[in-house]
Scaffold this motif. Structure first.
Motif, mmCIF file in Angstrom:
data_model
loop_
_atom_site.group_PDB
_atom_site.id
_atom_site.type_symbol
_atom_site.label_atom_id
_atom_site.label_comp_id
_atom_site.label_asym_id
_atom_site.label_seq_id
_atom_site.Cartn_x
_atom_site.Cartn_y
_atom_site.Cartn_z
ATOM 1 N N VAL A 313 -83.106 -52.128 87.932
ATOM 2 C CA VAL A 313 -82.349 -51.728 86.745
ATOM 3 C C VAL A 313 -82.062 -50.233 86.853
ATOM 4 C CG1 VAL A 313 -82.459 -51.494 84.232
ATOM 5 C CG2 VAL A 313 -83.386 -53.528 85.332
ATOM 6 N N TYR A 326 -91.499 -51.192 78.539
ATOM 7 C CA TYR A 326 -90.286 -51.681 79.182
ATOM 8 C C TYR A 326 -90.308 -51.315 80.663
ATOM 9 C CZ TYR A 326 -85.293 -52.606 79.896
ATOM 10 O OH TYR A 326 -84.074 -53.104 80.337
ATOM 11 N N PRO A 328 -88.523 -53.479 83.593
ATOM 12 C CA PRO A 328 -87.887 -54.682 84.137
ATOM 13 C C PRO A 328 -87.662 -54.588 85.638
ATOM 14 C CG PRO A 328 -86.233 -53.258 83.178
ATOM 15 C CD PRO A 328 -87.552 -52.571 82.963
ATOM 16 N N LYS A 461 -91.489 -60.620 84.123
ATOM 17 C CA LYS A 461 -90.043 -60.544 84.382
ATOM 18 C C LYS A 461 -89.249 -61.131 83.209
ATOM 19 C CE LYS A 461 -86.674 -61.673 87.979
ATOM 20 N NZ LYS A 461 -86.238 -60.286 88.183
ATOM 21 N N ASP A 464 -89.270 -58.513 80.480
ATOM 22 C CA ASP A 464 -88.913 -57.168 80.956
ATOM 23 C C ASP A 464 -90.128 -56.251 81.046
ATOM 24 O OD1 ASP A 464 -86.217 -57.752 81.289
ATOM 25 O OD2 ASP A 464 -85.718 -57.247 79.216
ATOM 26 N N CYS A 465 -91.209 -56.774 81.631
ATOM 27 C CA CYS A 465 -92.424 -55.976 81.800
ATOM 28 C C CYS A 465 -93.136 -56.436 83.075
ATOM 29 C CB CYS A 465 -93.337 -56.097 80.580
ATOM 30 S SG CYS A 465 -94.807 -55.059 80.666
ATOM 31 N N THR A 466 -92.517 -56.177 84.242
ATOM 32 C CA THR A 466 -93.144 -56.580 85.505
ATOM 33 C C THR A 466 -94.419 -55.783 85.795
ATOM 34 O OG1 THR A 466 -91.671 -55.059 86.689
ATOM 35 C CG2 THR A 466 -90.978 -57.362 86.529
#
Length: 504
Positions: A313, A326, A328, A461, A464-466
């Motif tokens: 991103v 956050y 991602p 994923k 939005d928090c890998t």
């Protein structure tokens, strides 16, 4: 009369040549096992197993299937090596891994690839056997830090070559279409080439081990030597009979000849040690510490290529949100770039193992250094998600900084654990079983780690928090930092009474 093993090696000297041959045999295995890391995620997506978001989870299952089978058989192979010798079990493990590589290469669906990994794990008990052989080759405590750093050093070399082979030669039709055209064997089986290369390296290891590697089991040495005080005369046999393998030549005119006097007998203490308890508190504390380390270390190895290859991103989108969690996607690197990064990681690990570990262990001490690196280990996982915020021009230096921190801690910790396991073993006669227990526990954790880490990454994923997967690994490392204080260090030289009290 004392029986003395005949050996071409001086037991007081560092066994450099045999450790070199053992290292060559060992080298092909990490190459074979790590070559799948760069393309495991792509392989799962090619076979279209489940949703694309779940590819990391299924890739973890594929990688961990080898460890699952290895965990089931680790103690068996360790115990078998105590009975039939280390060398045949070691060579059989190499043959099993070679067959596994060929089977995975010719797989046309996920189930054949999975079966190949399982068969390879069932036939492989080499981790325990190699650790046992190193312990039997090295008889002087001052040689242990150097000797026990060799196999992790070799593993580091393998982790340089393995990912390079997997990254550069996987799907060669896409990378080198002029050499591997449409309709060729390697276009129909895109992952055959790296597996064939690894199988060829394993064959070289098997041949070198068969012709050059000595058996190290103390009860299976080929001959016995004459004690210095043995009286030789014209009545002493010049040619050894089959019984001479068990008993050295003696003076036939001795009054004690043919009687029970003068023959070596085994004390009840020796028999008791041969059946010693391998589940003592001291041994289990080290095994638990090894298991925790193996788990979070394996999650790092599994998550790293997935995180590197996942779509990136733009950085301005990351700073444009008020959500502190956050994080991602990943870094958006190519398969070839990931293969090269993994190779550089191996060079970093090799440098730490060869240059930093031996003098550091000697200066700081085995147990104290073990505590330090275990307590610091969570840092290696907490810093990785911050790579998402690094600009493109600084991305590679930041990646190598993270890899440097991780490898400094993990590469130092592993040989320390091996030394602690050897010290905790009550008798050389059960060293194979103890290493088999440790290998089975470690393999079980390597089995669990990839699918769990992959599942956390898939969940992260979606939201939005890998970074969730990395934080999970850091939490396990924190548990290890607490548990390491239960591992006690005892003096290397103890009386039998003191050692008995320590085991209880």
């Amino acid at each position: 009369m004392t029986l003395v093993t005949r050996s071409r090696r001086d037991p007081d000297k560092f066994p450099a040549f045999q450790l070199f041959i053992l290292a060559i045999v060992r080298l092909a295995e990490p190459i074979a096992l790590t070559s799948i890391f760069p393309y495991a995620w792509a392989l799962i997506k090619r076979y279209q197993i489940g949703n694309e978001e779940d590819a990391s989870f299924y890739a973890g299952l594929l990688i961990s299937s080898f460890a699952l089978a290895e965990a089931l058989m680790g103690m068996y192979w360790g115990g078998l090596s105590d009975r039939i010798g280390r060398r045949p079990v070691l060579l059989l493990g190499c043959v099993g891994t070679m067959f596994s590589m060929v089977m995975v290469g010719f797989a046309y669906n996920i189930w054949i690839a999975l079966a190949g990994r399982v068969i390879g794990g069932l036939l492989n008990g080499n981790i325990a056997v190699i650790q046992t052989m190193v312990g039997e080759l090295v008889t002087k405590p001052e040689h242990e830090p150097k000797a026990y750093s060799i196999m992790p050093f070799v593993w580091s070399v393998g982790t340089i070559i393995g990912p390079m082979i997997g990254g550069l030669f996987a799907d060669p039709h896409e990378s080198y279409p002029h050499l591997f055209p449409m309709g060729s064997l390697f276009q129909r089986f895109p992952y055959l080439l790296p597996n064939l290369i690894c199988a060829a390296l394993l064959l070289v290891s098997i041949l070198m081990g068969y012709f050059l590697l000595e058996e190290t089991h103390p009860d299976m040495q080929p001959r016995v030597s004459l004690p210095d005080q043995t009286f030789l005369s014209e009545n002493t046999p010049l040619i050894e009979t089959s019984d001479a393998i068990k008993r050295p030549a003696v003076d036939l005119r001795d009054d004690n000849y043919g009687t029970m006097r003068g023959r070596e007998t085994r004390s009840p203490k020796d028999i008791e040690k041969q059946h010693a308890n391998i589940f003592s508190k001291r041994i289990m504390a080290v095994v638990v510490s090894l298991s925790i380390f193996t788990y979070h270390s394996m999650t790092y190895d599994h998550l790293m290529p997935i995180f590197f290859e996942d779509d990136r991103v733009p950085i301005h989108a990351l700073f444009g949100t008020a959500n502190p969690l956050y994080s991602p996607g990943g870094l958006g690197l190519s398969l070839q770039a990931v293969g090269m990064i993994l190779a550089v990681q191996g060079i970093i690990a090799l440098t730490v193992q060869a240059v930093i570990f031996p003098p550091l262990a000697e200066r700081v001490g085995v147990h104290r250094l073990f505590i330090i690196v275990t307590v610091l280990h969570p840092i290696a996982y907490m810093i990785v998600p911050s790579l998402l915020y690094v600009p493109d021009q600084l991305l590679y230096p930041a990646i190598y900084l993270c890899l440097g921190v991780r490898n400094f801690l993990s590469i130092i910790l592993y040989p320390l654990l091996l030394i602690l396991i050897k010290e905790a073993t009550p008798s050389p006669s059960v060293l194979g079983k103890v290493n088999g227990l440790a290998a089975s526990a470690g393999a079980a954790c390597r089995m669990i780690a990839p699918p769990v880490a992959g599942y956390l990454y898939a969940v992260g994923k979606r939201v939005d928090c890998t970074a969730l997967a990395w934080w999970g690994s850091a939490l396990v490392a924190v548990v290890g930092a607490v548990q390491c204080f239960f591992v006690k260090r005892y003096p290397a030289r103890k009386t039998e009474e003191e050692q008995g009290r320590a085991e209880s």
